[in-house]
Design a protein around this motif. Structure first.
Motif, mmCIF file in Angstrom:
data_model
loop_
_atom_site.group_PDB
_atom_site.id
_atom_site.type_symbol
_atom_site.label_atom_id
_atom_site.label_comp_id
_atom_site.label_asym_id
_atom_site.label_seq_id
_atom_site.Cartn_x
_atom_site.Cartn_y
_atom_site.Cartn_z
ATOM 1 N N PHE A 138 0.870 -1.118 0.199
ATOM 2 C CA PHE A 138 0.013 -0.015 -0.189
ATOM 3 C C PHE A 138 0.719 1.310 0.045
ATOM 4 N N TYR A 139 0.496 2.056 -0.867
ATOM 5 C CA TYR A 139 1.212 3.763 -0.961
ATOM 6 C C TYR A 139 0.381 4.708 -0.782
ATOM 7 N N SER A 140 0.357 5.554 -0.008
ATOM 8 C CA SER A 140 -0.373 6.994 -0.087
ATOM 9 C C SER A 140 0.476 8.006 -0.542
ATOM 10 N N SER A 141 0.162 8.435 -1.683
ATOM 11 C CA SER A 141 0.990 9.533 -2.269
ATOM 12 C C SER A 141 0.682 10.976 -1.652
ATOM 13 N N LYS A 142 -0.284 11.171 -0.846
ATOM 14 C CA LYS A 142 -0.570 12.192 -0.299
ATOM 15 C C LYS A 142 0.524 12.443 0.809
ATOM 16 N N ASN A 143 0.838 11.559 1.443
ATOM 17 C CA ASN A 143 1.760 11.875 2.925
ATOM 18 C C ASN A 143 2.865 10.666 2.852
ATOM 19 N N ASN A 144 3.297 10.186 1.580
ATOM 20 C CA ASN A 144 4.468 9.327 1.561
ATOM 21 C C ASN A 144 4.469 8.176 2.311
ATOM 22 N N ILE A 145 3.358 7.687 2.618
ATOM 23 C CA ILE A 145 3.464 6.303 3.464
ATOM 24 C C ILE A 145 3.518 5.106 2.812
ATOM 25 N N HIS A 146 4.220 4.063 3.402
ATOM 26 C CA HIS A 146 4.342 2.842 2.681
ATOM 27 C C HIS A 146 4.096 1.553 3.580
ATOM 28 N N ILE A 147 3.358 0.742 3.191
ATOM 29 C CA ILE A 147 3.115 -0.216 4.077
ATOM 30 C C ILE A 147 3.303 -1.729 3.274
ATOM 31 N N GLY A 196 4.425 -4.528 12.593
ATOM 32 C CA GLY A 196 3.531 -4.808 13.463
ATOM 33 C C GLY A 196 3.412 -6.503 13.167
ATOM 34 N N LEU A 197 2.909 -7.190 14.114
ATOM 35 C CA LEU A 197 2.490 -8.628 13.842
ATOM 36 C C LEU A 197 1.021 -8.820 14.050
ATOM 37 N N THR A 198 0.398 -9.778 13.354
ATOM 38 C CA THR A 198 -0.946 -10.194 13.477
ATOM 39 C C THR A 198 -0.770 -11.178 14.895
ATOM 40 N N ALA A 199 -1.958 -11.698 15.452
ATOM 41 C CA ALA A 199 -2.003 -12.801 16.658
ATOM 42 C C ALA A 199 -1.502 -14.081 16.176
ATOM 43 N N SER A 200 -1.473 -14.556 14.925
ATOM 44 C CA SER A 200 -0.752 -15.793 14.689
ATOM 45 C C SER A 200 0.527 -15.931 14.591
ATOM 46 N N GLY A 201 1.306 -14.617 14.395
ATOM 47 C CA GLY A 201 2.742 -14.291 14.036
ATOM 48 C C GLY A 201 3.112 -14.806 12.654
ATOM 49 N N ASP A 202 2.118 -15.073 11.917
ATOM 50 C CA ASP A 202 2.415 -15.254 10.266
ATOM 51 C C ASP A 202 2.431 -14.391 9.463
ATOM 52 N N GLU A 203 1.708 -12.941 9.686
ATOM 53 C CA GLU A 203 1.850 -11.900 8.878
ATOM 54 C C GLU A 203 2.451 -10.727 9.439
ATOM 55 N N LEU A 204 3.528 -10.332 8.646
ATOM 56 C CA LEU A 204 4.301 -9.057 9.253
ATOM 57 C C LEU A 204 3.880 -7.938 8.218
ATOM 58 N N TYR A 205 3.868 -6.708 8.961
ATOM 59 C CA TYR A 205 3.627 -5.556 8.385
ATOM 60 C C TYR A 205 4.589 -4.613 8.524
ATOM 61 N N ILE A 206 5.345 -3.881 7.530
ATOM 62 C CA ILE A 206 6.474 -3.080 7.388
ATOM 63 C C ILE A 206 5.746 -1.511 7.264
ATOM 64 N N LEU A 207 5.856 -0.889 8.056
ATOM 65 C CA LEU A 207 5.397 0.609 7.873
ATOM 66 C C LEU A 207 6.674 1.611 7.690
ATOM 67 N N ALA A 208 6.543 2.533 6.692
ATOM 68 C CA ALA A 208 7.582 3.488 6.492
ATOM 69 C C ALA A 208 6.918 4.689 5.952
ATOM 70 N N CYS A 209 7.669 5.829 6.481
ATOM 71 C CA CYS A 209 7.088 6.953 5.861
ATOM 72 C C CYS A 209 8.195 8.100 5.962
ATOM 73 N N LYS A 210 7.973 9.131 5.041
ATOM 74 C CA LYS A 210 9.111 10.107 5.130
ATOM 75 C C LYS A 210 8.608 11.352 6.203
ATOM 76 N N LYS A 211 9.505 12.225 6.081
ATOM 77 C CA LYS A 211 9.519 13.244 7.352
ATOM 78 C C LYS A 211 8.237 14.317 7.150
ATOM 79 N N SER A 212 7.959 14.511 5.711
ATOM 80 C CA SER A 212 7.020 15.242 5.709
ATOM 81 C C SER A 212 5.862 14.869 4.974
ATOM 82 N N PRO A 213 4.721 14.606 5.515
ATOM 83 C CA PRO A 213 4.315 15.217 6.938
ATOM 84 C C PRO A 213 4.690 14.372 7.991
ATOM 85 N N GLY A 214 5.008 13.190 7.907
ATOM 86 C CA GLY A 214 5.433 12.234 9.042
ATOM 87 C C GLY A 214 4.290 11.543 9.566
ATOM 88 N N LEU A 215 4.609 10.815 10.537
ATOM 89 C CA LEU A 215 3.475 10.151 11.424
ATOM 90 C C LEU A 215 3.890 10.148 12.753
#
Length: 284
Positions: free
Chosen positions: A53-62, A209-228
């Motif tokens: 997933f990518y949000s072009s408005k706020n430079n968030i990648h998942i 982040g991890l789901t309860a099963s420990g089988d799915e890993l989410y990686i989140l990254a974002c740039k400084k502007s606007p940041g999170l």
């Protein structure tokens, strides 16, 4: 305070309050849009390797990674191939994100632990020595000592791929039998509950982040502007079904890489050198 001064103070305060409220509403709208957006498959050699997933408005990648994919392998820096270059005191050379990707052929990568830099000598940044703060283990080889005040992403090889957990504290028990352990900076979710932070600050972030099963890993990254903020990261991970989550070393250390058939993405401060990375590659 005179009547005129009181009126001026009231007007300034009101304008500031309205500005803050409008900013909060705008960020909440952005966050709501993120939480309702679908992921798209990313592929390599005609095989789906992750969801993105990518949000072009706020430079968030998942990235959403299926740890049960038998074709997937973890790569890291440092790794067993770097054991001779780590000093007895735990110092090693840092790498830029591009160097790590070339070294390992990783298709996905993110920086991990915070670190300390030896700045005693006047040498270029690429020649300085780094010391990882907190645990970093690869293929059961430990390159840095655990620090109980920090959390960690702990991973295990299984007959069906990989399994993972997030340890709230780096202790001998929480790290026992780990094949890989990547130290985090702050725990933000624990058992589905938010960790309380007294202030809200917006910055570049890398987190997992991890789901309860420990089988799915989410990686989140974002740039400084606007940041999170940490609070926004919590909301994102909860919406994704995660029960545990940690922040890696964000700010100017934030580094993220994705290479697929569809696109190539890189987030990094200019010529930034980090002490540790986690990455993934896939069999042909």
């Amino acid at each position: 305070m005179t009547r005129l001064q009181s009126k001026i103070f009231f007007c300034v305060f009101s304008a500031f309050f309205i500005f803050c409220q409008s900013g909060a509403v705008a960020r909440q709208k952005v966050l709501t849009a993120i939480l309702s957006t679908d992921f798209k498959p990313v592929s390599w050699n005609n095989r789906t390797i992750a969801q993105y997933f990518y949000s072009s408005k706020n430079n968030i990648h998942i990235l959403k990674i299926d740890l049960k994919n038998p074709k997937m392998h973890i790569v890291s820096y440092p790794s067993v191939d770097d054991s001779d270059s780590v000093t007895d005191a735990g110092f090693l050379s840092g790498l830029m994100l591009s160097q790590f990707v070339r070294k390992t052929n990783a298709l996905m990568a993110v920086n991990t632990s915070p670190y300390w830099i030896n700045t005693e000598s006047q040498v270029p940044a690429t020649d300085k020595k780094f010391k990882i703060l907190g645990v970093h283990s690869a293929d059961k080889m430990q390159f840095s000592k655990p620090l109980e005040k920090y959390p960690a992403l702990v991973m295990y090889r299984t007959p069906f791929g990989l399994s993972a957990k997030i340890a709230a504290s780096q202790t001998a028990d929480s790290l026992a039998a780990a094949d890989f352990a990547f130290g985090g900076y702050f725990l933000i979710l624990n058992g589905g509950k938010k960790i309380d932070f007294q202030t809200e600050q917006f910055n570049a972030r890398t987190a997992v982040g991890l789901t309860a099963s420990g089988d799915e890993l989410y990686i989140l990254a974002c740039k400084k502007s606007p940041g999170l903020s940490f609070q926004e990261c919590q909301e994102i991970f909860l919406s994704l079904g995660c029960v545990d989550a940690i922040e890696f070393d964000g700010g100017s250390s934030t580094s993220f890489f994705l290479k697929s058939k569809e696109k190539s993405v890189k987030i990094q401060s200019f010529l930034r050198v980090n002490a540790s990375y986690m990455g993934f590659l896939f069999d042909d």
